[in-house]
Design a protein around this motif. Structure first.
Motif, PDB file in Angstrom:
ATOM      1  N   GLY A   1      -2.346  -2.775  -7.168  1.00  0.00           N
ATOM      2  CA  GLY A   1      -3.736  -2.319  -7.305  1.00  0.00           C
ATOM      3  C   GLY A   1      -3.892  -0.892  -6.803  1.00  0.00           C
ATOM      4  O   GLY A   1      -4.532  -0.048  -7.439  1.00  0.00           O
ATOM      5  N   ASP A   2      -3.267  -0.602  -5.654  1.00  0.00           N
ATOM      6  CA  ASP A   2      -3.347   0.748  -5.091  1.00  0.00           C
ATOM      7  C   ASP A   2      -2.623   1.747  -6.010  1.00  0.00           C
ATOM      8  O   ASP A   2      -3.104   2.866  -6.227  1.00  0.00           O
ATOM      9  CB  ASP A   2      -2.717   0.749  -3.689  1.00  0.00           C
ATOM     10  CG  ASP A   2      -3.440   1.685  -2.729  1.00  0.00           C
ATOM     11  OD1 ASP A   2      -4.531   2.177  -3.065  1.00  0.00           O
ATOM     12  OD2 ASP A   2      -2.906   1.912  -1.618  1.00  0.00           O
ATOM     13  N   ALA A   3      -1.472   1.321  -6.560  1.00  0.00           N
ATOM     14  CA  ALA A   3      -0.709   2.197  -7.458  1.00  0.00           C
ATOM     15  C   ALA A   3      -1.486   2.484  -8.740  1.00  0.00           C
ATOM     16  O   ALA A   3      -1.381   3.568  -9.322  1.00  0.00           O
ATOM     17  CB  ALA A   3       0.638   1.547  -7.796  1.00  0.00           C
TER      18      ALA A   3
ATOM     19  N   MET B   1       0.861  -1.197   0.000  1.00  0.00           N
ATOM     20  CA  MET B   1       0.000   0.000   0.000  1.00  0.00           C
ATOM     21  C   MET B   1       0.890   1.236   0.000  1.00  0.00           C
ATOM     22  O   MET B   1       2.093   1.138   0.169  1.00  0.00           O
ATOM     23  CB  MET B   1      -0.951  -0.010   1.211  1.00  0.00           C
ATOM     24  CG  MET B   1      -0.296  -0.256   2.553  1.00  0.00           C
ATOM     25  SD  MET B   1       0.055   1.271   3.418  1.00  0.00           S
ATOM     26  CE  MET B   1       1.661   0.939   4.109  1.00  0.00           C
ATOM     27  N   ASN B   2       0.262   2.420  -0.152  1.00  0.00           N
ATOM     28  CA  ASN B   2       1.065   3.627  -0.331  1.00  0.00           C
ATOM     29  C   ASN B   2       1.082   4.552   0.894  1.00  0.00           C
ATOM     30  O   ASN B   2       1.378   5.722   0.784  1.00  0.00           O
ATOM     31  CB  ASN B   2       0.588   4.389  -1.572  1.00  0.00           C
ATOM     32  CG  ASN B   2      -0.893   4.733  -1.474  1.00  0.00           C
ATOM     33  OD1 ASN B   2      -1.504   4.605  -0.403  1.00  0.00           O
ATOM     34  ND2 ASN B   2      -1.483   5.168  -2.567  1.00  0.00           N
ATOM     35  N   GLY B   3       0.788   3.984   2.068  1.00  0.00           N
ATOM     36  CA  GLY B   3       0.667   4.854   3.242  1.00  0.00           C
ATOM     37  C   GLY B   3       1.930   5.055   4.063  1.00  0.00           C
ATOM     38  O   GLY B   3       1.892   5.745   5.075  1.00  0.00           O
TER      39      GLY B   3
ATOM     40  N   LEU C   1      -7.635  -7.578   0.603  1.00  0.00           N
ATOM     41  CA  LEU C   1      -6.666  -6.532   0.908  1.00  0.00           C
ATOM     42  C   LEU C   1      -7.102  -5.247   0.207  1.00  0.00           C
ATOM     43  O   LEU C   1      -7.713  -5.294  -0.869  1.00  0.00           O
ATOM     44  CB  LEU C   1      -5.278  -6.942   0.427  1.00  0.00           C
ATOM     45  CG  LEU C   1      -4.706  -8.214   1.087  1.00  0.00           C
ATOM     46  CD1 LEU C   1      -3.398  -8.607   0.417  1.00  0.00           C
ATOM     47  CD2 LEU C   1      -4.480  -7.976   2.572  1.00  0.00           C
ATOM     48  N   HIS C   2      -6.753  -4.114   0.817  1.00  0.00           N
ATOM     49  CA  HIS C   2      -7.156  -2.814   0.285  1.00  0.00           C
ATOM     50  C   HIS C   2      -6.870  -2.698  -1.217  1.00  0.00           C
ATOM     51  O   HIS C   2      -7.747  -2.368  -2.010  1.00  0.00           O
ATOM     52  CB  HIS C   2      -6.439  -1.717   1.072  1.00  0.00           C
ATOM     53  CG  HIS C   2      -6.584  -0.361   0.476  1.00  0.00           C
ATOM     54  ND1 HIS C   2      -7.757   0.345   0.549  1.00  0.00           N
ATOM     55  CD2 HIS C   2      -5.717   0.408  -0.232  1.00  0.00           C
ATOM     56  CE1 HIS C   2      -7.597   1.501  -0.082  1.00  0.00           C
ATOM     57  NE2 HIS C   2      -6.379   1.565  -0.562  1.00  0.00           N
ATOM     58  N   GLY C   3      -5.628  -2.966  -1.610  1.00  0.00           N
ATOM     59  CA  GLY C   3      -5.233  -2.768  -3.004  1.00  0.00           C
ATOM     60  C   GLY C   3      -5.868  -3.770  -3.965  1.00  0.00           C
ATOM     61  O   GLY C   3      -6.003  -3.484  -5.153  1.00  0.00           O
TER      62      GLY C   3
ATOM     63  N   GLU D   1     -12.425   5.794  -7.379  1.00  0.00           N
ATOM     64  CA  GLU D   1     -12.181   4.344  -7.210  1.00  0.00           C
ATOM     65  C   GLU D   1     -12.113   3.974  -5.725  1.00  0.00           C
ATOM     66  O   GLU D   1     -12.604   2.923  -5.328  1.00  0.00           O
ATOM     67  CB  GLU D   1     -10.913   3.912  -7.981  1.00  0.00           C
ATOM     68  CG  GLU D   1      -9.568   4.354  -7.429  1.00  0.00           C
ATOM     69  CD  GLU D   1      -9.379   5.861  -7.371  1.00  0.00           C
ATOM     70  OE1 GLU D   1      -9.682   6.520  -8.379  1.00  0.00           O
ATOM     71  OE2 GLU D   1      -8.940   6.382  -6.327  1.00  0.00           O
ATOM     72  N   HIS D   2     -11.519   4.840  -4.907  1.00  0.00           N
ATOM     73  CA  HIS D   2     -11.482   4.566  -3.463  1.00  0.00           C
ATOM     74  C   HIS D   2     -12.861   4.778  -2.829  1.00  0.00           C
ATOM     75  O   HIS D   2     -13.229   4.093  -1.884  1.00  0.00           O
ATOM     76  CB  HIS D   2     -10.436   5.454  -2.779  1.00  0.00           C
ATOM     77  CG  HIS D   2      -9.040   4.895  -2.829  1.00  0.00           C
ATOM     78  ND1 HIS D   2      -8.319   4.836  -3.994  1.00  0.00           N
ATOM     79  CD2 HIS D   2      -8.251   4.353  -1.856  1.00  0.00           C
ATOM     80  CE1 HIS D   2      -7.129   4.285  -3.742  1.00  0.00           C
ATOM     81  NE2 HIS D   2      -7.071   3.986  -2.447  1.00  0.00           N
ATOM     82  N   MET D   3     -13.613   5.739  -3.356  1.00  0.00           N
ATOM     83  CA  MET D   3     -14.946   5.997  -2.791  1.00  0.00           C
ATOM     84  C   MET D   3     -15.860   4.787  -2.989  1.00  0.00           C
ATOM     85  O   MET D   3     -16.646   4.442  -2.103  1.00  0.00           O
ATOM     86  CB  MET D   3     -15.545   7.262  -3.418  1.00  0.00           C
ATOM     87  CG  MET D   3     -14.871   8.537  -2.884  1.00  0.00           C
ATOM     88  SD  MET D   3     -15.148   9.990  -3.943  1.00  0.00           S
ATOM     89  CE  MET D   3     -16.904  10.236  -3.763  1.00  0.00           C
TER      90      MET D   3
ATOM     91  N   GLU E   1      -8.967  -4.641  -3.738  1.00  0.00           N
ATOM     92  CA  GLU E   1     -10.243  -3.976  -4.020  1.00  0.00           C
ATOM     93  C   GLU E   1     -10.033  -2.784  -4.952  1.00  0.00           C
ATOM     94  O   GLU E   1     -10.802  -2.557  -5.882  1.00  0.00           O
ATOM     95  CB  GLU E   1     -10.882  -3.496  -2.714  1.00  0.00           C
ATOM     96  CG  GLU E   1     -11.210  -4.630  -1.763  1.00  0.00           C
ATOM     97  CD  GLU E   1     -12.013  -4.187  -0.551  1.00  0.00           C
ATOM     98  OE1 GLU E   1     -12.540  -5.070   0.139  1.00  0.00           O
ATOM     99  OE2 GLU E   1     -12.100  -2.967  -0.268  1.00  0.00           O
ATOM    100  N   ILE E   2      -8.967  -2.024  -4.691  1.00  0.00           N
ATOM    101  CA  ILE E   2      -8.741  -0.813  -5.482  1.00  0.00           C
ATOM    102  C   ILE E   2      -8.401  -1.143  -6.938  1.00  0.00           C
ATOM    103  O   ILE E   2      -8.815  -0.423  -7.846  1.00  0.00           O
ATOM    104  CB  ILE E   2      -7.640   0.076  -4.833  1.00  0.00           C
ATOM    105  CG1 ILE E   2      -8.078   0.521  -3.428  1.00  0.00           C
ATOM    106  CG2 ILE E   2      -7.320   1.289  -5.698  1.00  0.00           C
ATOM    107  CD1 ILE E   2      -9.425   1.231  -3.357  1.00  0.00           C
ATOM    108  N   GLY E   3      -7.688  -2.240  -7.175  1.00  0.00           N
ATOM    109  CA  GLY E   3      -7.424  -2.657  -8.559  1.00  0.00           C
ATOM    110  C   GLY E   3      -8.740  -2.843  -9.315  1.00  0.00           C
ATOM    111  O   GLY E   3      -8.911  -2.355 -10.441  1.00  0.00           O
TER     112      GLY E   3
HETATM  113 ZN    ZN Z   1      -5.402   3.211  -1.384  1.00  0.00          ZN
END
Ligand code: ZN
Length: 411
Positions: free
Chosen positions: A181-183, A134-136, A285-287, A261-263, A289-291
């Motif tokens: 996916g997050d990227a 992830m990117n956090g 995993l978060h990413g 996409e995050h919303m 879902e985001i992909g």
């Molecule tokens: Zn994210």
């Protein structure tokens, strides 16, 4: 660890905002250097190494052994599969109350928890990432669940990020795919953010994207290397995760990396939280879902840009929102929507040709995004996440009423 050009851009941008750039070290292995690296920043401090059962095996035990010979160090061991929520953050705060600084060993959850605890306790922290998931790592906020809902809370950047690339490459493949996916949200998030700027005149900044322009194309071209656990590709992914987080810090919010996409993913998560049957479904995993939501969003952006839609202020669907998301969320959402609705004038007609011309160069086609997800063998359809049609439809329809961000979901 970044190119000269990126470093120059970073120092210029961060210097302007007087943010000190964290110490970033990336090595094939940190095996012999852990205590020396930490001593550069935390000499004489008492430390708390925070890890869970997985990250202890991956790197945490090694970090603890290296530090305890030189520092007053305690090990704070989280329960298996810890959750980034308020009770866990409060527990960590108590366990680390007698320590001067925190050493987080982990990825999304542990990083969010330590960053939040360090911020609220006014203590410095360092992170040893165990996955490029992830990117956090370098963002200045933490994502924590409060009263059942994910909230973005203020935090601050770590003093340093020490990357052991052997450890990060050895992370479960699902985690690296999640990072990709997050990227991948960069193009859809940039298109939404820029569209909002062009149509409603909201703020917009190119700097976060300039930071990514060398790494992103190479990473996306070599997405197959993620499925093959290729060390070089996963190293690039880690760079991308770090730079994307820095971009958010520079922008003063998650704008460059999190829009429509995050919303959709957040709205879906909120819907699931209120459905008892959801508790049995496999946690994603978060990413991952985001992909999937990025691909949905890219398709939507392409379709809408072809149609040049008109924009009408929409009434807030209070009753449906209450039924789907509950009273508390609906109250907060109504306020966010009021701010957004004030900017949308009746029968507003954007110059879509001009908007499309500005957006096209920053977008990636949905076909390209699908190709990247497939190359990495990452999920690309909602059903691959175990999402049902009804929830997906509700998430897409009602997500724009949950946040003040103006995106292609508003049409
Ligand atoms: Zn994210």
């Amino acid at each position: 660890m970044f190119s000269k050009e990126t470093n120059g851009l970073l120092h210029k941008s961060l210097g302007d905002q007087s943010l000190p750039l964290p110490l970033l070290v990336s090595q094939k292995s940190l095996r012999h250097d852990v205590d020396d690296l930490v001593a550069q920043l935390f000499s004489g401090l008492s430390l708390a190494v925070v890890a869970d059962s997985n990250t202890e095996i991956a790197l945490g035990a090694q970090v603890f052994r290296a530090l305890k010979s030189r520092f007053d160090t305690r090990f704070v061991f989280l329960t298996p599969s810890p959750v980034a929520d308020m009770p866990t953050a409060e527990w960590i705060a108590r366990e680390t109350s007698r320590c001067d600084a925190l050493i987080a060993v982990g990825s999304g959850t542990i990083n969010d928890l330590c960053k939040y605890v360090a911020f609220t306790a006014g203590k410095p922290y360092i992170v040893f990432p165990t996955a490029a998931s992830m990117n956090g790592y370098l963002s200045a906020n933490a994502s924590l669940t409060v009263d059942g809902y994910k909230k973005t809370l203020p935090a601050r950047m770590p003093q340093a990020v020490f990357c052991d690339l052997e450890v990060i490459t050895a992370a479960p493949l699902r985690m690296s795919k999640s990072g990709l996916g997050d990227a991948l949200a960069r193009p859809t998030a940039q298109a939404d953010w820029l569209m909002s700027h062009l149509v409603l005149g909201t703020a917009y900044d190119e700097t976060p994207f300039r930071l990514l322009q060398e790494v992103e194309p190479v990473l996306f071209d070599s997405a197959r290397g993620i499925a093959k656990r290729d060390a070089e590709t996963i190293g690039l992914l880690m760079k991308m995760c770090l730079l994307s987080g820095l971009g958010m810090t520079l922008a003063g919010g998650s704008y460059p990396a999190s829009q429509g996409e995050h919303m959709i993913a957040h709205a879906h998560e909120m819907l699931m939280a209120r459905q008892p049957s959801a508790a049995e479904s496999l946690p994603m995993l978060h990413g991952e879902e985001i992909g999937v939501t990025t691909l949905m969003m890219a398709q939507r952006q392409e379709m809408l840009l072809r149609q040049s839609p008109n924009l009408h202020p929409k009434a807030f669907p209070a009753d449906t929102m209450k039924a789907l998301f509950g009273d508390k969320t609906t109250k907060e959402a109504a306020e966010a929507c009021r701010v957004k609705a004030d900017r949308i004038k009746p029968a507003f007609k954007p110059d879509w040709n001009a908007v499309a011309q500005r957006l096209e160069p920053v977008m990636l086609s949905s076909k390209t995004i699908l190709g990247i997800l497939n190359a990495a063998e990452a999920p690309h359809l909602p059903e691959m996440l175990g999402w049902n049609d009804e929830n997906v439809k509700a998430a897409v329809t009602y997500a724009p009423f949950l946040r003040d961000r103006f995106t292609f979901l508003d049409f």
